[in-house]
Motif scaffolding. Structure first.
Motif, PDB file in Angstrom:
ATOM      1  N   TYR A 143       0.861  -1.184   0.000  1.00 40.38           N
ATOM      2  CA  TYR A 143       0.000   0.000   0.000  1.00 40.38           C
ATOM      3  C   TYR A 143       0.894   1.230   0.000  1.00 40.38           C
ATOM      4  O   TYR A 143       1.664   1.461   0.936  1.00 40.38           O
ATOM      5  N   ARG A 196      -8.515   4.642  -3.407  1.00 41.14           N
ATOM      6  CA  ARG A 196      -8.095   3.240  -3.444  1.00 41.14           C
ATOM      7  C   ARG A 196      -7.753   2.803  -4.871  1.00 41.14           C
ATOM      8  O   ARG A 196      -6.848   1.983  -5.072  1.00 41.14           O
ATOM      9  N   LYS A 213      -6.691  -1.361   0.148  1.00 37.00           N
ATOM     10  CA  LYS A 213      -7.030  -1.036  -1.243  1.00 37.00           C
ATOM     11  C   LYS A 213      -8.339  -1.687  -1.679  1.00 37.00           C
ATOM     12  O   LYS A 213      -8.703  -1.607  -2.854  1.00 37.00           O
ATOM     13  N   TRP A 260      -4.149   1.291  -6.123  1.00 34.67           N
ATOM     14  CA  TRP A 260      -3.957   0.119  -6.974  1.00 34.67           C
ATOM     15  C   TRP A 260      -3.101   0.463  -8.197  1.00 34.67           C
ATOM     16  O   TRP A 260      -2.262  -0.349  -8.625  1.00 34.67           O
TER      17      TRP A 260
END
Length: 523
Positions: A311, A345, A322, A349
């Motif tokens: 992350y 999020r 995420k 990614w």
């Protein structure tokens, strides 16, 4: 030593509320206070013997076969004859040979463990379980099954099966990171706090109505075998080697992340990522920590762990930072993908994908996956309305004559989750069973195939094509059931047929009245 503990405290402060982060004992106590035990449906089920291993916090009792006090050395000597397999696993483990870590050269990819061991020792000193300046020589049977640092225990009274908190006594940072998954809050309440995650998977298990309702407890405990990560750490770090290198390999995830409702492992292996892994893994060094997986481990493609532990460039045991679609796609998520929570999020990614791909490629693929999931969700929701209307209109087979209610605490619903695991009479009907598999199997497979980039997993073999098959069968059943109902209605006298339409009498009642009239005329 103090500086080491201070750094650990700062790391924990990022993962958990301050009161827990600065006091490992308080964190462990909080873990036990939060533990759901038998859950809110506790009155509806009783544990079977095997569950003492899936939930030792509540169900484990020491065996009575060995009486009295045993020493550290006696544990090993006895179990070499009784259970040599796990003694061998322990003897080959890092736990059995902590001294070897201290002599590792900095050039060794395992050298990071020297720092981790120092943090463990500092933490134990802080808890009063290790003397200042004292070094751990090994983590033996008694340390985990009796208490850290103990020399003797009563085998028939003190023996315990380690839970998450026992591992967390030494591995405080990892425990704190994993527990921090419980803090996740969805912006529109799409999921309860902390869901879905490993940190509340036992709660999700025992508070699922059909699981508590099932009389076949030996079948229901199949859910326990995956939903026990909230209770223990050996789902990933297999006992008694507890190898970090093993836990970094995709196969470590395979036991749980497979099958019809979350086939991540199959999708990974059949993706290009999985192809590279399977053909190159012999050259990869899984002893390297995830942060060095590419630079020092030689990875040339991602693993489950490399993607899901990461992350914003950092790696931790919090795997949900995420999460966007959760366990399965729902309208409540689909309608809010533009919300900043979801967008942040998505950006995270893209950062993960950018370890190997360009950011543009990563974002393009993720947006493509979202649109594919939305297309599948549209089909599933259309089918849901059809099945719900059949139920509301009382047209499902046996609905007025042979549809028993499911066992408590489950409640009846068309195409419900319980219908995958319970059946009696005409509950579920064929159309409901198809729909249950549609939303809980095929839609989720579509989603999992897309996000794991397995073309057959979302287009043809699984996902879209089976989803359309489900839709077709549901539409066929809807046509057939409504045609049969219309035919039955056609045999009623005009006055009763009009009354049934105007007064919205249930079809079953209208048929009953019509039958009585016919019988009366015959007499």
């Amino acid at each position: 030593m103090f500086a080491t503990f201070l750094r650990l405290t700062l790391l924990l402060a990022l993962a958990l509320p301050a009161v827990a982060a600065t006091d490992p004992k308080a964190m462990i106590e909080q873990y036990h206070r939060d533990h759901p035990g038998k859950g809110k449906f506790a009155d509806h089920w009783q544990p079977i013997p095997i569950q003492r291993y899936w939930n030792p916090v509540d169900f484990y009792e020491p065996p009575r076969t060995v009486q009295g006090e045993v020493s550290r050395d006696q544990c090993v000597a006895c179990h070499q004859g009784v259970t040599p397999g796990f003694v061998k696993a322990w003897q080959d483990s890092t736990h059995a040979h902590l001294g070897r870590i201290r002599t590792l050269p900095d050039s060794d990819v395992r050298a990071y463990k020297k720092k981790l061991l120092a943090e463990v020792e500092a933490n134990l000193v802080e808890q009063g379980l290790l003397k200042q300046g004292e070094h751990l020589q090994q983590v033996g049977c008694i340390d985990c099954h009796g208490g850290v640092g103990k020399d003797k225990i009563r085998h028939d009274k003190d023996l315990r099966l380690p839970d998450r908190a026992v591992c967390g006594t030494c591995h405080v940072q990892q425990f704190a990171e994993a527990e921090s998954e419980k803090e996740q809050t969805w912006p529109q309440g799409q999921w309860p706090k902390g869901h879905p995650s490993h940190a509340v998977d036992w709660k999700a298990n025992v508070e699922t109505a059909v699981w508590a309702a099932m009389a076949e407890r030996e079948i229901a405990q199949g859910c326990d075998q995956c939903h026990y990560q909230q209770n223990k750490c050996d789902g990933c770090h297999t006992r008694h080697s507890f190898s970090a290198a093993e836990a970094r390999q995709p196969e470590a995830c395979a036991t749980c992340h497979n099958g019809v409702d979350h086939n991540e492992f199959e999708n990974y292996l059949l993706s290009k990522h999985g192809t590279v892994y399977q053909t190159h893994k012999q050259q990869w060094n899984f002893e390297a920590p995830l942060k060095d997986a590419i630079a020092r481990g030689g990875y040339t493609a991602p693993t489950c762990q490399l993607c899901h532990f990461e992350y914003q460039g950092e790696f931790s045991h919090n795997l949900v930072r995420k999460v966007r679609w959760g366990f399965n796609p729902t309208p409540a998520i689909a309608e809010n993908l533009d919300h900043p929570w979801f967008q942040e999020r998505l950006d995270a990614w893209v950062g993960t994908c950018s370890q190997c791909h360009s950011p543009r490629f990563g974002r393009t693929w993720l947006k493509t996956a979202d649109k594919g999931i939305l297309a599948g969700l549209k089909v599933e929701q259309a089918a849901k309305q059809v099945v719900q209307k059949l139920y509301d209109d009382g047209l499902l087979p046996g609905q007025k004559t042979n549809r028993p209610a499911p066992p408590a605490p489950e409640k009846d619903a068309p195409g419900g989750f319980f219908q995958l695991f319970w059946a009696k009479g005409n509950n579920p009907s064929r159309v409901e069973r198809i729909y249950a598999e549609m939303w809980e199997h095929d839609l989720i497979k579509l989603y999992k195939g897309l996000v794991h980039a397995n073309p057959g997993g979302y287009t043809y073999s699984e996902g879209w094509s089976p989803l359309l098959r489900d839709y077709t069968e549901i539409m066929d059943e809807n046509t057939r059931l409504r045609a049969e109902a219309k035919t039955r209605l056609a045999f009623l006298p005009d006055s009763l047929r009009l009354a049934g339409a105007d007064l919205r009498l249930p079809l079953g009642t209208a048929l009953l009245v019509g039958g009585l009239v016919v019988l009366g005329r015959r007499r």
